[in-house]
Scaffold this active site. Structure first.
Site, PDB file in Angstrom:
ATOM      1  N   ASP A 152       0.832  -1.203   0.000  1.00 53.93           N
ATOM      2  CA  ASP A 152       0.000   0.000   0.000  1.00 53.93           C
ATOM      3  C   ASP A 152       0.870   1.258   0.000  1.00 53.93           C
ATOM      4  O   ASP A 152       1.974   1.254   0.547  1.00 53.93           O
ATOM      5  CB  ASP A 152      -0.889  -0.033   1.253  1.00 53.93           C
ATOM      6  N   ARG A 164       0.181   7.686  -2.645  1.00 54.67           N
ATOM      7  CA  ARG A 164       0.632   8.766  -1.749  1.00 54.67           C
ATOM      8  C   ARG A 164       2.121   9.044  -1.925  1.00 54.67           C
ATOM      9  O   ARG A 164       2.559  10.194  -1.939  1.00 54.67           O
ATOM     10  CB  ARG A 164       0.336   8.390  -0.285  1.00 54.67           C
ATOM     11  N   TRP A 165       2.913   7.991  -2.089  1.00 51.94           N
ATOM     12  CA  TRP A 165       4.359   8.168  -2.288  1.00 51.94           C
ATOM     13  C   TRP A 165       4.597   9.059  -3.506  1.00 51.94           C
ATOM     14  O   TRP A 165       5.434   9.958  -3.473  1.00 51.94           O
ATOM     15  CB  TRP A 165       5.016   6.801  -2.500  1.00 51.94           C
ATOM     16  N   HIS A 209       3.048   3.444  -8.999  1.00 48.99           N
ATOM     17  CA  HIS A 209       2.892   2.001  -9.238  1.00 48.99           C
ATOM     18  C   HIS A 209       4.147   1.435  -9.917  1.00 48.99           C
ATOM     19  O   HIS A 209       4.555   0.305  -9.626  1.00 48.99           O
ATOM     20  CB  HIS A 209       1.649   1.740 -10.101  1.00 48.99           C
ATOM     21  N   SER A 249      -6.913  -5.903  -5.945  1.00 44.87           N
ATOM     22  CA  SER A 249      -8.048  -6.574  -5.291  1.00 44.87           C
ATOM     23  C   SER A 249      -9.271  -6.502  -6.194  1.00 44.87           C
ATOM     24  O   SER A 249      -9.356  -5.647  -7.085  1.00 44.87           O
ATOM     25  CB  SER A 249      -8.355  -5.906  -3.951  1.00 44.87           C
ATOM     26  N   LEU A 285      11.948 -19.801  -4.301  1.00 44.13           N
ATOM     27  CA  LEU A 285      10.857 -18.994  -3.735  1.00 44.13           C
ATOM     28  C   LEU A 285       9.595 -19.282  -4.519  1.00 44.13           C
ATOM     29  O   LEU A 285       9.622 -19.385  -5.746  1.00 44.13           O
ATOM     30  CB  LEU A 285      11.194 -17.492  -3.852  1.00 44.13           C
TER      31      LEU A 285
HETATM   32  C1  FPP Z   1      -1.811   0.309  -3.312  1.00 43.82           C
HETATM   33  O1  FPP Z   1      -1.357   1.614  -3.384  1.00 43.82           O
HETATM   34  C2  FPP Z   1      -1.279  -0.441  -4.441  1.00 43.82           C
HETATM   35  C3  FPP Z   1      -2.048  -1.006  -5.395  1.00 43.82           C
HETATM   36  C4  FPP Z   1      -3.512  -0.986  -5.407  1.00 43.82           C
HETATM   37  C5  FPP Z   1      -1.432  -1.697  -6.529  1.00 43.82           C
HETATM   38  C6  FPP Z   1      -0.166  -2.445  -6.226  1.00 43.82           C
HETATM   39  C7  FPP Z   1       0.533  -2.598  -7.510  1.00 43.82           C
HETATM   40  C8  FPP Z   1       1.859  -2.610  -7.694  1.00 43.82           C
HETATM   41  C9  FPP Z   1       2.818  -2.612  -6.599  1.00 43.82           C
HETATM   42  C10 FPP Z   1       2.420  -2.603  -9.063  1.00 43.82           C
HETATM   43  C11 FPP Z   1       1.762  -3.508 -10.055  1.00 43.82           C
HETATM   44  C12 FPP Z   1       2.011  -4.926  -9.740  1.00 43.82           C
HETATM   45  C13 FPP Z   1       2.487  -5.840 -10.612  1.00 43.82           C
HETATM   46  C14 FPP Z   1       2.632  -7.250 -10.173  1.00 43.82           C
HETATM   47  C15 FPP Z   1       2.861  -5.513 -11.972  1.00 43.82           C
HETATM   48  P1  FPP Z   1      -2.410   2.764  -3.588  1.00 43.82           P
HETATM   49  O2  FPP Z   1      -2.481   3.080  -5.025  1.00 43.82           O
HETATM   50  O3  FPP Z   1      -3.707   2.377  -2.966  1.00 43.82           O
HETATM   51  O4  FPP Z   1      -1.734   3.917  -2.796  1.00 43.82           O
HETATM   52  P2  FPP Z   1      -2.464   5.049  -1.950  1.00 43.82           P
HETATM   53  O5  FPP Z   1      -3.234   4.340  -0.862  1.00 43.82           O
HETATM   54  O6  FPP Z   1      -1.319   5.843  -1.435  1.00 43.82           O
HETATM   55  O7  FPP Z   1      -3.338   5.787  -2.908  1.00 43.82           O
END
Ligand code: FPP
Length: 246
Positions: A22, A26-27, A39, A67, A133
């Protein structure tokens, strides 16, 4: 219980760690960058952690990438995430094979954009011999749906044990329950992630945003995990190596 963190990974059973990645958005916005850039940086963090995990005693790593509720995000962000996934599947396989990583994907495949389900099947087939892994990526995943689907498949099949039902949920035979669930970015929720497999998981919440999460952060999470006493409802501590035999 003594900390096991100084033991060599082979001296303890290899752990199953789940991560709710997560904080990408924000990052990025705090740096004046687009959420997509967040992302993308999240994918770099995946590479770091996949590389670091085996040396830290992790045998199975389940990452929550998308999700089933993430479809509610703006179309442009969903499209960008799917493009990143497509890119990851196309470009990461060689490195995964080189590093002995077996990739499997959990979650629904029938709602993914054209070609992605086939790319997943290919990636799973090409990496199936990896033993260093087991990397599981959760895409269009909902733990409640996984449990519901397993229940539908189990209906009328007669005697069912926790183990055989777990196999229906995970699609694997004898997958180790998740030992530790990490969530980055300061949020403290499970968000429909590994609800069955995580029945006795230890939870680790960190303020670090996923794009900045690194091998040291994983080591900190594991050190904190090893300091905990896991009793599984009993009165005496149970070591990681014994958990698989519970
Ligand atoms: C949550 O951060 C992150 C996600 C919903 C997506 C996670 C995806 C990746 C790490 C990259 C894609 C993955 C692959 C396997 C190619 P957020 O967007 O909810 O952040 P925020 O809460 O700060 O808005």
């Amino acid at each position: 219980m003594q900390s096991n963190v100084a033991l060599k990974p082979e001296a303890v059973a290899r752990l199953h760690v789940g991560i709710i990645m997560d904080g990408n958005g924000r990052w990025a916005t705090r740096r004046g960058l687009s959420r997509l850039r967040g992302h993308e940086a999240g994918v770099e963090a995946i590479r770091r952690i996949v590389e670091a995990a085996p040396d830290q005693g992790v045998g199975t790593l389940t990452l929550y990438a998308f999700s089933s509720d993430n479809w509610r995000r703006p179309k442009a962000e969903v499209t960008a995430l799917m493009a990143l996934l497509r890119f990851y599947l196309a470009n990461e396989i060689a490195a995964l094979m080189r590093n002995g990583v077996r990739l499997t994907v959990i979650g629904r495949r029938d709602r993914l954009p054209d070609g992605i389900a086939a790319a997943i099947t290919r990636a799973e087939a090409e990496t199936c011999d990896g033993t260093t892994l087991h990397l599981r990526i959760a895409i269009d995943y909902s733990a409640r749906d996984a449990i519901l689907n397993a229940a539908a498949r189990a209906a009328g099949t007669g005697q069912l044990s926790r183990e055989s039902f777990a196999d229906l949920i995970t699609g694997e035979t004898g997958l180790r329950d998740v030992d530790l669930i990490i969530r980055t970015s300061g949020e403290k929720r499970l968000s429909d992630f590994l609800l069955w497999e995580g029945a006795y998981a230890e939870l680790h919440f960190t303020e670090r945003m996923w794009p900045e999460f690194d091998a040291d952060d994983l080591a900190d999470a594991l050190a904190s995990f090893h300091r905990r006493e896991r009793r599984f409802g009993g009165l005496t501590a149970i070591a990681p190596a014994e958990v698989a035999n519970l």
